[in-house]
Write a protein that holds these residues in place. Structure first.
Motif, PDB file in Angstrom:
ATOM      1  N   ALA A 102       0.818  -1.211   0.000  1.00  0.00           N
ATOM      2  CA  ALA A 102       0.000   0.000   0.000  1.00  0.00           C
ATOM      3  C   ALA A 102       0.853   1.263   0.000  1.00  0.00           C
ATOM      4  CB  ALA A 102      -0.937   0.002   1.208  1.00  0.00           C
ATOM      5  N   ALA A 103       1.975   1.236   0.705  1.00  0.00           N
ATOM      6  CA  ALA A 103       2.813   2.432   0.793  1.00  0.00           C
ATOM      7  C   ALA A 103       4.193   2.050   1.298  1.00  0.00           C
ATOM      8  CB  ALA A 103       2.186   3.471   1.734  1.00  0.00           C
ATOM      9  N   LEU A 104       5.147   2.914   0.980  1.00  0.00           N
ATOM     10  CA  LEU A 104       6.509   2.830   1.511  1.00  0.00           C
ATOM     11  C   LEU A 104       6.779   4.147   2.220  1.00  0.00           C
ATOM     12  CD1 LEU A 104       7.926   1.236  -1.682  1.00  0.00           C
ATOM     13  CD2 LEU A 104       8.414   0.264   0.555  1.00  0.00           C
ATOM     14  N   ARG A 105       6.953   4.107   3.532  1.00  0.00           N
ATOM     15  CA  ARG A 105       7.036   5.318   4.340  1.00  0.00           C
ATOM     16  C   ARG A 105       8.444   5.523   4.884  1.00  0.00           C
ATOM     17  NH1 ARG A 105       1.542   4.574   8.044  1.00  0.00           N
ATOM     18  NH2 ARG A 105       0.024   4.722   6.338  1.00  0.00           N
ATOM     19  N   SER A 106       8.826   6.782   4.951  1.00  0.00           N
ATOM     20  CA  SER A 106      10.118   7.159   5.525  1.00  0.00           C
ATOM     21  C   SER A 106       9.892   8.209   6.590  1.00  0.00           C
ATOM     22  CB  SER A 106      11.052   7.718   4.439  1.00  0.00           C
ATOM     23  OG  SER A 106      11.340   6.750   3.470  1.00  0.00           O
ATOM     24  N   GLY A 107      10.278   7.902   7.803  1.00  0.00           N
ATOM     25  CA  GLY A 107      10.209   8.857   8.904  1.00  0.00           C
ATOM     26  C   GLY A 107      11.458   8.710   9.731  1.00  0.00           C
ATOM     27  N   GLY A 152      15.493  21.173  -5.104  1.00  0.00           N
ATOM     28  CA  GLY A 152      14.210  20.480  -5.023  1.00  0.00           C
ATOM     29  C   GLY A 152      13.308  20.712  -6.209  1.00  0.00           C
ATOM     30  N   GLN A 153      13.779  21.402  -7.297  1.00  0.00           N
ATOM     31  CA  GLN A 153      12.894  21.685  -8.404  1.00  0.00           C
ATOM     32  C   GLN A 153      12.510  20.425  -9.152  1.00  0.00           C
ATOM     33  OE1 GLN A 153      14.734  24.640 -10.841  1.00  0.00           O
ATOM     34  NE2 GLN A 153      14.840  26.162  -9.232  1.00  0.00           N
ATOM     35  N   ASN A 154      13.410  19.416  -9.177  1.00  0.00           N
ATOM     36  CA  ASN A 154      13.115  18.207  -9.910  1.00  0.00           C
ATOM     37  C   ASN A 154      12.551  17.113  -9.029  1.00  0.00           C
ATOM     38  OD1 ASN A 154      14.107  19.431 -12.149  1.00  0.00           O
ATOM     39  ND2 ASN A 154      16.108  18.447 -12.127  1.00  0.00           N
ATOM     40  N   GLY A 155      12.407  17.369  -7.747  1.00  0.00           N
ATOM     41  CA  GLY A 155      11.901  16.337  -6.843  1.00  0.00           C
ATOM     42  C   GLY A 155      10.394  16.296  -6.870  1.00  0.00           C
ATOM     43  N   ARG A 156       9.867  15.153  -6.468  1.00  0.00           N
ATOM     44  CA  ARG A 156       8.416  14.990  -6.420  1.00  0.00           C
ATOM     45  C   ARG A 156       7.966  15.162  -4.993  1.00  0.00           C
ATOM     46  NH1 ARG A 156       7.353   9.289  -8.513  1.00  0.00           N
ATOM     47  NH2 ARG A 156       8.916   8.920  -6.905  1.00  0.00           N
ATOM     48  N   GLY A 157       7.781  16.393  -4.582  1.00  0.00           N
ATOM     49  CA  GLY A 157       7.311  16.630  -3.229  1.00  0.00           C
ATOM     50  C   GLY A 157       8.294  16.146  -2.189  1.00  0.00           C
ATOM     51  N   GLY A 158       9.598  16.267  -2.512  1.00  0.00           N
ATOM     52  CA  GLY A 158      10.608  15.832  -1.569  1.00  0.00           C
ATOM     53  C   GLY A 158      10.900  14.352  -1.635  1.00  0.00           C
ATOM     54  N   GLN A 159      10.286  13.619  -2.581  1.00  0.00           N
ATOM     55  CA  GLN A 159      10.507  12.185  -2.678  1.00  0.00           C
ATOM     56  C   GLN A 159      11.667  11.852  -3.592  1.00  0.00           C
ATOM     57  OE1 GLN A 159       9.045  10.081  -0.758  1.00  0.00           O
ATOM     58  NE2 GLN A 159       7.776  11.661   0.119  1.00  0.00           N
ATOM     59  N   GLY A 160      12.155  12.801  -4.360  1.00  0.00           N
ATOM     60  CA  GLY A 160      13.331  12.568  -5.199  1.00  0.00           C
ATOM     61  C   GLY A 160      12.927  11.954  -6.522  1.00  0.00           C
ATOM     62  N   SER A 161      13.870  11.978  -7.455  1.00  0.00           N
ATOM     63  CA  SER A 161      13.609  11.473  -8.787  1.00  0.00           C
ATOM     64  C   SER A 161      13.952  10.021  -8.944  1.00  0.00           C
ATOM     65  CB  SER A 161      14.423  12.285  -9.806  1.00  0.00           C
ATOM     66  OG  SER A 161      15.802  12.152  -9.540  1.00  0.00           O
ATOM     67  N   GLY A 162      14.718   9.466  -8.010  1.00  0.00           N
ATOM     68  CA  GLY A 162      15.052   8.061  -8.100  1.00  0.00           C
ATOM     69  C   GLY A 162      16.094   7.758  -9.141  1.00  0.00           C
ATOM     70  N   ARG A 192      17.024   7.854  -1.105  1.00  0.00           N
ATOM     71  CA  ARG A 192      17.047   7.585  -2.545  1.00  0.00           C
ATOM     72  C   ARG A 192      16.612   6.146  -2.838  1.00  0.00           C
ATOM     73  NH1 ARG A 192      20.191   5.136  -5.969  1.00  0.00           N
ATOM     74  NH2 ARG A 192      21.779   4.710  -4.397  1.00  0.00           N
ATOM     75  N   VAL A 193      17.061   5.210  -2.008  1.00  0.00           N
ATOM     76  CA  VAL A 193      16.653   3.819  -2.199  1.00  0.00           C
ATOM     77  C   VAL A 193      15.137   3.686  -2.037  1.00  0.00           C
ATOM     78  CG1 VAL A 193      16.842   1.483  -1.278  1.00  0.00           C
ATOM     79  CG2 VAL A 193      18.889   2.887  -1.509  1.00  0.00           C
ATOM     80  N   MET A 194      14.577   4.368  -1.039  1.00  0.00           N
ATOM     81  CA  MET A 194      13.127   4.331  -0.851  1.00  0.00           C
ATOM     82  C   MET A 194      12.409   4.932  -2.052  1.00  0.00           C
ATOM     83  SD  MET A 194      12.413   2.763   1.958  1.00  0.00           S
ATOM     84  CE  MET A 194      10.732   3.264   2.345  1.00  0.00           C
ATOM     85  N   ASP A 195      12.973   5.995  -2.636  1.00  0.00           N
ATOM     86  CA  ASP A 195      12.395   6.579  -3.849  1.00  0.00           C
ATOM     87  C   ASP A 195      12.369   5.557  -4.979  1.00  0.00           C
ATOM     88  OD1 ASP A 195      12.119   8.963  -2.522  1.00  0.00           O
ATOM     89  OD2 ASP A 195      13.950   9.852  -3.338  1.00  0.00           O
ATOM     90  N   ASP A 196      13.458   4.808  -5.130  1.00  0.00           N
ATOM     91  CA  ASP A 196      13.522   3.788  -6.175  1.00  0.00           C
ATOM     92  C   ASP A 196      12.457   2.717  -5.960  1.00  0.00           C
ATOM     93  OD1 ASP A 196      15.636   5.142  -7.250  1.00  0.00           O
ATOM     94  OD2 ASP A 196      17.178   3.776  -6.499  1.00  0.00           O
ATOM     95  N   LEU A 197      12.276   2.299  -4.714  1.00  0.00           N
ATOM     96  CA  LEU A 197      11.275   1.276  -4.413  1.00  0.00           C
ATOM     97  C   LEU A 197       9.866   1.796  -4.679  1.00  0.00           C
ATOM     98  CD1 LEU A 197      12.725  -0.252  -1.115  1.00  0.00           C
ATOM     99  CD2 LEU A 197      12.876  -1.174  -3.430  1.00  0.00           C
ATOM    100  N   ARG A 198       9.624   3.064  -4.373  1.00  0.00           N
ATOM    101  CA  ARG A 198       8.304   3.644  -4.656  1.00  0.00           C
ATOM    102  C   ARG A 198       8.036   3.659  -6.164  1.00  0.00           C
ATOM    103  NH1 ARG A 198      10.216   7.526  -0.783  1.00  0.00           N
ATOM    104  NH2 ARG A 198       9.260   7.157   1.262  1.00  0.00           N
ATOM    105  N   GLU A 199       9.035   4.026  -6.949  1.00  0.00           N
ATOM    106  CA  GLU A 199       8.849   4.058  -8.396  1.00  0.00           C
ATOM    107  C   GLU A 199       8.596   2.658  -8.945  1.00  0.00           C
ATOM    108  OE1 GLU A 199      12.031   5.996 -10.371  1.00  0.00           O
ATOM    109  OE2 GLU A 199      11.390   8.008  -9.785  1.00  0.00           O
ATOM    110  N   LEU A 200       9.310   1.667  -8.416  1.00  0.00           N
ATOM    111  CA  LEU A 200       9.110   0.297  -8.869  1.00  0.00           C
ATOM    112  C   LEU A 200       7.713  -0.187  -8.507  1.00  0.00           C
ATOM    113  CD1 LEU A 200      10.325  -2.140 -10.231  1.00  0.00           C
ATOM    114  CD2 LEU A 200      11.382  -2.780  -8.053  1.00  0.00           C
TER     115      LEU A 200
END
Length: 240
Positions: A102-107, A152-162, A192-200
């Motif tokens: 359902a989600a991958l969360r980072s806190g 942060g201009q290329n990031g997705r709401g702070g989630q990064g581009s992966g 960044r790894v979490m960003d990659d997992l979200r994109e996958l």
């Protein structure tokens, strides 16, 4: 029988669209190796040179400590491919098809939330607040210097581009080299790894091969020796 001078090369298997990725903590592995070396040296020395109950106590302590050190340092890993996410934590192995994520969360920790609402922590991806602050400072410095695509201009709401996916990572406060080279905002490595997992997950959650049930298996090969060592150590101390 004659052999043709020119034979056509054997057909190569198709390259999978999503290659398997393995993410582990290099700092955890290094720490685990050092701890195992220290505990092994002290334990073996006590077994060889100890007198009375000392060798037995040393053996019981080794039986307890070695599996625990392996469980919390060398064992944790995250495996991801086009169909599923496999999490190898200290005492459990959790397999989640992407359709069940359902989600991958980072806190303060990185975790995956299953469709049922159950949360599983990613032990192999520890959060480093120091690395995040360092990445934020570097990103702010780059933005102040007017570098294109930073701040942060290329990031997705702070989630990064992966960008710049890799099979492993280090947790020593490193920065996202892939994102930096691509001109995107600088990210801490585990983020960044979490960003990659979200994109996958976004790319594969609807795939037919990425459906199924979540499975959880306990690591009895780790828990068994540790429990045996704890019981043996308790018995030796009680009868002493």
């Amino acid at each position: 029988m004659t052999t043709p001078e020119h034979q056509s090369p054997a057909p190569q298997p198709p390259v999978p669209e999503f290659q398997d990725r393995v993410h582990r903590s290099s700092a955890g592995i290094a720490g685990g190796v050092l701890l195992l070396a220290l505990v092994g040296w002290l334990g073996i020395d006590a077994v060889i040179t100890g007198e009375g109950r000392t060798p037995w106590l040393a053996l019981a302590a080794l039986l307890l400590l070695v599996p625990l050190i392996v469980a919390f340092t060398l064992r944790p890993a995250v495996f991801a491919d086009g169909d599923r996410l496999r999490i190898r934590n200290p005492f459990r192995v959790i397999v989640l098809p992407w359709g069940q994520v359902a989600a991958l969360r980072s806190g303060y920790s990185n975790e995956v939330v299953a469709a049922s609402g159950t949360k599983y922590q990613l032990w192999a991806l520890p959060v480093s607040l120091r690395a995040r602050k360092k990445a934020a400072r570097n990103d702010a410095r780059a933005a102040a210097e007017g570098l294109p695509g930073r701040g942060g201009q290329n990031g997705r709401g702070g989630q990064g581009s992966g960008a710049g996916r890799a099979g492993g990572f280090g947790t020593g406060g490193g920065l996202s080299r892939g994102a930096s080279a691509a001109g995107g905002p600088v990210r801490a490595e585990t983020d960044r790894v979490m960003d990659d997992l979200r994109e996958l997950r976004e790319a594969r959650e609807k795939a037919g091969t990425a459906q199924g049930e979540v499975t959880v298996r306990w690591a009895y090969e780790i828990a068994g020796p540790a429990v045996a060592g704890a019981v043996l150590l308790a018995i030796l101390l009680a009868v002493g």
